[in-house]
Design an enzyme around this catalytic site. Structure first.
Site, PDB file in Angstrom:
ATOM      1  N   ASP A  97      24.126  -7.188  -3.065  1.00  0.00           N
ATOM      2  CA  ASP A  97      24.985  -6.912  -3.105  1.00  0.00           C
ATOM      3  C   ASP A  97      25.731  -7.676  -4.634  1.00  0.00           C
ATOM      4  O   ASP A  97      24.978  -8.355  -5.368  1.00  0.00           O
ATOM      5  CB  ASP A  97      25.545  -8.263  -2.250  1.00  0.00           C
ATOM      6  N   ASP A 199      30.311  -4.527  -4.670  1.00  0.00           N
ATOM      7  CA  ASP A 199      32.392  -5.601  -4.563  1.00  0.00           C
ATOM      8  C   ASP A 199      33.106  -5.669  -5.478  1.00  0.00           C
ATOM      9  O   ASP A 199      32.684  -5.206  -6.296  1.00  0.00           O
ATOM     10  CB  ASP A 199      31.733  -7.397  -4.604  1.00  0.00           C
ATOM     11  N   GLU A 256      33.247  -1.779  -2.060  1.00  0.00           N
ATOM     12  CA  GLU A 256      33.876  -1.489  -1.214  1.00  0.00           C
ATOM     13  C   GLU A 256      35.308  -1.507  -2.806  1.00  0.00           C
ATOM     14  O   GLU A 256      36.188  -2.248  -3.279  1.00  0.00           O
ATOM     15  CB  GLU A 256      34.163  -3.142  -1.322  1.00  0.00           C
ATOM     16  N   HIS A 324      31.252 -10.100   6.814  1.00  0.00           N
ATOM     17  CA  HIS A 324      31.402 -11.465   7.411  1.00  0.00           C
ATOM     18  C   HIS A 324      32.819 -11.723   5.945  1.00  0.00           C
ATOM     19  O   HIS A 324      32.630 -13.264   5.572  1.00  0.00           O
ATOM     20  CB  HIS A 324      30.385 -11.671   5.081  1.00  0.00           C
ATOM     21  N   ASP A 325      33.523 -11.238   6.162  1.00  0.00           N
ATOM     22  CA  ASP A 325      35.117 -11.527   5.350  1.00  0.00           C
ATOM     23  C   ASP A 325      36.030 -11.269   6.575  1.00  0.00           C
ATOM     24  O   ASP A 325      37.460 -10.969   6.661  1.00  0.00           O
ATOM     25  CB  ASP A 325      35.352 -10.343   4.281  1.00  0.00           C
TER      26      ASP A 325
HETATM   27  C1  GLC Z   1      34.918  -9.694  -1.533  1.00  0.00           C
HETATM   28  C2  GLC Z   1      33.932  -9.956  -0.153  1.00  0.00           C
HETATM   29  C3  GLC Z   1      34.656 -11.265   0.010  1.00  0.00           C
HETATM   30  C4  GLC Z   1      34.509 -11.752  -1.889  1.00  0.00           C
HETATM   31  C5  GLC Z   1      35.844 -10.935  -2.556  1.00  0.00           C
HETATM   32  C6  GLC Z   1      35.459 -11.394  -4.089  1.00  0.00           C
HETATM   33  O1  GLC Z   1      36.074  -8.661  -0.595  1.00  0.00           O
HETATM   34  O2  GLC Z   1      33.642  -9.821   0.252  1.00  0.00           O
HETATM   35  O3  GLC Z   1      33.613 -11.938   0.846  1.00  0.00           O
HETATM   36  O4  GLC Z   1      35.862 -13.009  -1.533  1.00  0.00           O
HETATM   37  O5  GLC Z   1      35.096 -10.030  -2.789  1.00  0.00           O
HETATM   38  O6  GLC Z   1      34.867 -11.505  -4.814  1.00  0.00           O
END
Ligand code: GLC
Ligand code: CA
Length: 555
Positions: A97, A199, A256, A324-325
């Protein structure tokens, strides 16, 4: 096949919560190694680890202090080398990641950058002068609450952070920054890493100059996404990243991309940019006035319309219902009280057999549920706390605020993995960093392994079916019965075969008339069913609560 990732089924590991081996209550790399047999027997072939790099853990590792090191809480570089070797020996792949929109404020680059306006690192981050009255350059708010600007007296300037103030946005317009980031990626590629989850990827290129923005929903601040999402130079930077890194190592890359429409997303999916993206539109089907934090129940038709729109618009999707979010998928989209097993199996069938690469979040394969902590103090996630306080400020009662946190907290997906009925669910011999869900005696992997009707056993069948069926991988997707109030059904078809996936979201028995989709019951072979039986009369199916079927149309 160069597009090896089309056959990939990715399993997302949240290392902190997967398996502890040294009793410190925190999952570690040796823990992952010790569970590779389990993962292989599940039938996944690619593992994605959320960030394992050195980090002060303000945002559970999404605040990276050093991109080419292993966080000592997880182990050593030797452990990592052992892990990647073991993974490859099993013909599996490993994804890391990469959090490259921002670094931790503890990163050496930032420590240097904040010292002065000159020097090698001065321009590594996004610095702006205060407004004439000394206040922040704009009204922009951070995703985790408060202003997106933080003042640093040494430079007499503010820096931008779209997340927490300890997560400082890198200045991607600086070619030196881009080179430094590519070098970190190459470091891991040379170790044999097979790809990256990237990310906050569509936030790299900011819209400048920075201006005051319209307020975000339920917030006092300007909407940061208007400044950061899909900015002007993003494709340029991705092409460069691809050329410098991805293309040289035949990687799976998944970006993402929140706040991104199908139309925008199609532009990322090309051999010289990314393999696929995580879109967010289906995660908004139960949003409320505070965004994702709400107690609104989704409408099946919204979920279906959104997913079908992405299926139609994209050549390839990253398929997911949880991570995980997000809350646990069975608690959010199924029924974790009365039909936990049925609905967990149905949801898996519904999303995993769509066109794209499926992502399974750890624990979903055994039907882990939301945790429902009784007090806000039991929650760790910084976002849960800030939104809880924010809701109270906005007049929401404590009860309602806690209810919303219980439904939607990111911690729902972060509680320790439930391996067996031992103390702390077999996750650790010590005190776990986060409380284990109290339902572990009933819901755990060891019980599931024993039960031929378990969710786990069903996942194995489902993944085997996908793996053995080209049509379910490459075949075209077509939505069926778009107006049905309970059934989410679709077809996968290529020149070899036609499959139908029929899933019910109803808690009661419902009718599904096959003649409405021009099918005859005696022309169908059942390939998968989450119940032992199937009721039919006069070409009408009578589907039980949350029943899921995969059928092959006879040649
Ligand atoms: C992404 C991750 C999340 C994190 C955010 C900031 O959305 O999945 O867990 O808090 O980025 O890095
Ligand atoms: Ca440990």
């Amino acid at each position: 096949m160069s597009e090896w990732w089309k056959k990939a089924v990715v399993y997302q590991i949240y290392p902190q919560s997967f398996q502890d081996t040294n009793g410190d209550g925190i999952g570690d790399l040796q823990g992952i190694i010790s569970r590779l047999d389990y993962l292989q027997s599940l039938g996944v072939n690619t593992l994605w680890l959320t960030p394992i790099f050195k980090s002060p853990m303000v945002d559970n590792g999404y605040d990276v202090a050093d991109y080419t090191s292993i966080n000592p809480i997880y182990g050593t570089m030797d452990d990592f080398d052992e892990l990647i070797k073991d993974v490859h020996d099993r013909h599996m792949h490993l994804l890391l990641d990469m959090v490259v929109n921002h670094t931790s404020d503890q990163c050496k680059w930032f420590q240097e950058s904040k010292k002065s306006r000159t020097g090698k690192y001065a321009d590594y981050y996004i610095w702006e002068d205060p407004k004439p009255d000394g206040s922040a350059p704009t009204n922009m708010g951070g995703v985790f609450g408060g202003s997106a600007w933080e003042y640093v007296p040494e430079r007499k300037q503010y820096y931008l952070h779209m997340f927490a103030k300890q997560q400082v946005d890198l200045n991607w317009d600086n070619p030196e920054v881009r080179k430094a980031v590519y070098n970190c990626m190459i470091f891991w590629a040379k170790k044999g890493v097979d790809g990256f989850r990237l990310d906050s990827l569509n936030s790299l290129s900011k819209r400048r100059p920075f201006v005051d923005l319209p307020k975000a929903a339920g917030s006092d601040y300007g909407n940061v996404f208007a400044c950061v999402s899909n900015g002007p130079h993003l494709h340029e930077y991705l092409k460069e990243m691809n050329k410098e890194v991805f293309s040289k190592y035949n990687m799976l890359t998944v970006g993402e991309t929140s706040n991104t429409t199908v139309q925008e997303a199609t532009k990322y999916i090309r051999p010289d940019e990314l393999s696929m993206v995580f879109q967010f539109e289906h995660m908004d089907v139960d949003s409320g006035r505070f965004g994702q934090y709400s107690n609104v129940r989704f409408k099946m038709s919204d979920l279906r319309d959104t997913l079908a729109r992405w299926q139609k618009g994209m050549s390839w999707n990253a398929l997911y219902l949880g991570n995980h979010d997000q809350p646990r998928l069975v608690s959010r989209f199924g029924d974790d009280k009365h039909f936990r097993k049925e609905s967990a199996k149905m949801l898996a069938t519904m999303y995993i057999l769509q066109k794209g690469t499926p992502y399974i979040f750890e624990g979903d394969e055994i039907g882990m549920t939301n945790v429902n902590f009784k007090s806000i103090d039991d929650y760790h996630d910084l976002d849960s706390h800030q939104i809880y306080n924010h809701m109270l400020d906005w007049g929401v009662s404590k009860e309602e605020a806690l209810d919303i946190i219980q439904r939607k907290s990111r911690d729902n997906g972060r509680t320790p993995f439930q391996w067996n009925t031992d103390k702390e669910a077999g996750f650790t011999t010590g005190k776990p960093w986060m409380t284990v869900n109290s339902n572990y005696k009933e819901i755990n992997a060891a019980e599931a392994e024993k039960d031929p009707n378990s969710i786990l056993a069903y996942y194995k069948k489902l993944l085997k079916l996908r793996d053995n069926t080209d049509t379910l991988i490459e075949g075209d997707f077509k939505l069926l019965s778009p107006d049905d109030s309970d059934i989410f059904a679709y077809e996968r078809k290529d020149d070899k075969a036609t499959y139908l996936v029929i899933t019910s979201f109803a808690k009661d028995k419902v009718r599904y008339d096959l003649s409405t989709i021009d099918q005859k019951f005696d022309q169908l072979d059942v390939a998968l069913n989450n119940y032992d039986d199937l009721e039919e009369a006069d070409n009408v199916l009578y589907l039980k609560p949350y029943q899921a079927l995969v059928v092959k149309v006879k040649d």
